[in-house]
Design a protein around this motif. Structure first.
Motif, mmCIF file in Angstrom:
data_model
loop_
_atom_site.group_PDB
_atom_site.id
_atom_site.type_symbol
_atom_site.label_atom_id
_atom_site.label_comp_id
_atom_site.label_asym_id
_atom_site.label_seq_id
_atom_site.Cartn_x
_atom_site.Cartn_y
_atom_site.Cartn_z
ATOM 1 N N ILE A 61 0.834 -1.200 0.000
ATOM 2 C CA ILE A 61 0.000 0.000 0.000
ATOM 3 C C ILE A 61 0.870 1.251 0.000
ATOM 4 O O ILE A 61 0.650 2.189 -0.776
ATOM 5 C CB ILE A 61 -0.943 0.002 1.217
ATOM 6 C CG1 ILE A 61 -1.940 -1.153 1.122
ATOM 7 C CG2 ILE A 61 -1.691 1.334 1.308
ATOM 8 C CD1 ILE A 61 -2.760 -1.358 2.382
ATOM 9 N N GLN A 62 1.883 1.270 0.863
ATOM 10 C CA GLN A 62 2.727 2.464 0.970
ATOM 11 C C GLN A 62 3.541 2.709 -0.293
ATOM 12 O O GLN A 62 3.747 3.858 -0.700
ATOM 13 C CB GLN A 62 3.642 2.336 2.191
ATOM 14 C CG GLN A 62 2.876 2.411 3.504
ATOM 15 C CD GLN A 62 3.759 2.141 4.711
ATOM 16 O OE1 GLN A 62 4.819 1.521 4.594
ATOM 17 N NE2 GLN A 62 3.331 2.580 5.869
ATOM 18 N N GLU A 63 4.011 1.650 -0.924
ATOM 19 C CA GLU A 63 4.740 1.822 -2.184
ATOM 20 C C GLU A 63 3.829 2.409 -3.254
ATOM 21 O O GLU A 63 4.263 3.251 -4.050
ATOM 22 C CB GLU A 63 5.300 0.475 -2.639
ATOM 23 C CG GLU A 63 6.494 0.013 -1.818
ATOM 24 C CD GLU A 63 6.976 -1.367 -2.209
ATOM 25 O OE1 GLU A 63 8.162 -1.667 -1.950
ATOM 26 O OE2 GLU A 63 6.189 -2.164 -2.776
ATOM 27 N N MET A 64 2.580 1.997 -3.285
ATOM 28 C CA MET A 64 1.627 2.559 -4.232
ATOM 29 C C MET A 64 1.396 4.043 -3.954
ATOM 30 O O MET A 64 1.373 4.862 -4.876
ATOM 31 C CB MET A 64 0.295 1.803 -4.143
ATOM 32 C CG MET A 64 -0.809 2.324 -5.077
ATOM 33 S SD MET A 64 -1.786 3.666 -4.320
ATOM 34 C CE MET A 64 -2.654 2.753 -3.038
ATOM 35 N N ILE A 65 1.285 4.399 -2.681
ATOM 36 C CA ILE A 65 1.056 5.796 -2.325
ATOM 37 C C ILE A 65 2.244 6.662 -2.729
ATOM 38 O O ILE A 65 2.088 7.739 -3.319
ATOM 39 C CB ILE A 65 0.783 5.923 -0.811
ATOM 40 C CG1 ILE A 65 -0.541 5.250 -0.453
ATOM 41 C CG2 ILE A 65 0.778 7.380 -0.383
ATOM 42 C CD1 ILE A 65 -0.797 5.161 1.046
#
Length: 385
Positions: A61-65
């Motif tokens: 999720i954080q990499e996508m953000i």
């Protein structure tokens, strides 16, 4: 009817506050099931996954953000925390440089415009200022990198350190000029925060623990505390049950002394080295506790006690790192959601070969942790045969 983002965020945050992070996924699923959706909802989902210990899901999720919003610096710091937790040092240290871009940390950043930040390349013949930051435990953990910084930079090393750690660091690193924080330093050509050294040095998990031990207790203080404690029966177990009250995660990582009831009947002398308001909490009935907090003047006293104690049992606080730096054994009591430096699932730590980690198996379950400590004590070298 679909609810507004503000309503969803308020509901989700209430669920997390009520210790129901599992319910957040159910709440947000209709809004994020297609792999798209508002970034604030994705951040909330990442927080809920972290509360459950699902770090791989958090990372995705954080990499996508970060890929979507590379200018969101708090999101990049959150990613750094996750990467370091998972042992991805190469990427983690890169993102960790954004730690002073958070709303509550901006004021803590030290802005040095007179010299550039050292990037790890040789600066032969120049002077490199290395200055500490954050808590005492961070200083004890990362000070081991000074000699590696000197080797890589080929520079003259100037160290600026907090007053409380000054004498320990000076004794351990006599080849460097070590000055107290707040002192006007001599001329320097480049600078680096202590916790930016891993990034500059390209520190990998396989490099740890480097030189061990790298701090030493004062022989005079050792002699004093040996005399002070000589009438107490062995083993001597140093004990710390609470961290710094102002730490943002203190409610999660600290305990109350009365919770150590499962250790009250252990055949040992417990040396309470707890400082601060928690030092005066009532002890469990039957515990052989010697309170030393009023006699401990500074970290030199703490170091000397740890040097002669058989073991430290402690929550995540600065004595854990000091014991590790001294090469002394510690059993570290960790919450379910611990700091990145302790990684996940491991019962050992690459930072300190002398330490064992006892983790909560579920959120808030300190009783289970202490029961495991009591069981392991019986089979340990510290328990009388």
């Amino acid at each position: 009817m679909k609810r507004s983002i503000a309503e969803l965020l308020a509901h989700g945050q209430a669920l997390i506050a009520a210790d129901l992070p599992e319910a957040v996924g159910t709440l947000l699923h209709p809004y994020l099931q297609g792999g798209t959706g508002p970034i604030p909802l994705w951040k909330l989902l990442a927080l809920a996954c972290r509360r459950q210990g699902k770090f791989e899901a958090v990372r995705k999720i954080q990499e996508m953000i970060v890929e979507t919003l590379p200018g969101d610096l708090p999101a990049r710091y959150d990613l750094a925390d996750t990467l370091l937790t998972l042992g991805d040092f190469a990427r983690g240290w890169e993102e960790y440089r954004f730690r002073y871009h958070l709303p509550h940390t901006t004021a803590l950043a030290r802005h040095i415009q007179a010299a550039p930040r050292w990037d790890g390349r040789p600066i032969s013949g120049q002077t490199l200022l290395i200055h500490d930051e954050q808590g005492y435990g961070d200083t004890f953990q990362f000070i081991r990198l000074l000699r590696a910084a000197q080797k890589n930079s080929e520079a003259k090393i100037l160290v600026e350190i907090n007053h409380e750690s000054l004498s320990l660091i000076r004794r351990a690193y006599p080849e460097f000029l070590v000055q107290p924080r707040g002192t006007l330093p001599p001329h320097f050509d480049a600078h680096c925060e202590l916790m930016s050294l891993p990034h500059a040095l390209g520190l990998q998990l396989s490099d740890l623990p480097l030189e061990m031990p790298y701090l030493q207790a004062d022989p005079r203080r050792i002699e004093h505390w040996q005399e002070r404690l000589q009438d107490l029966p062995r083993p001597w177990v140093a004990l710390t049950w609470a961290g710094r009250p102002t730490h943002p995660n203190d409610g999660n990582r600290s305990m109350r002394l009365e919770q150590f009831a499962s250790l009250a009947m252990v055949a040992a002398s417990f040396l309470a080295i707890q400082k601060g308001p928690a030092a005066y909490q009532p002890a469990p009935t039957g515990m052989n506790l010697c309170r030393l907090s009023d006699e401990i003047r500074d970290f030199e006293d703490t170091a000397a006690i740890l040097q002669i104690a058989d073991l430290l049992i402690s929550v995540d606080s600065s004595p854990v790192h000091l014991a590790g730096a001294l090469g002394r054994p510690a059993w570290v009591l960790l919450p379910f959601e611990s700091e990145w430096r302790w990684m996940t699932e491991r019962e050992d730590t690459p930072w300190y070969p002398t330490h064992r980690l006892f983790r909560q198996s579920r959120r808030g379950d300190w009783q289970g942790v202490l029961e495991r400590v009591a069981v392991d004590w019986v089979a340990s070298e510290y328990s009388p045969a």
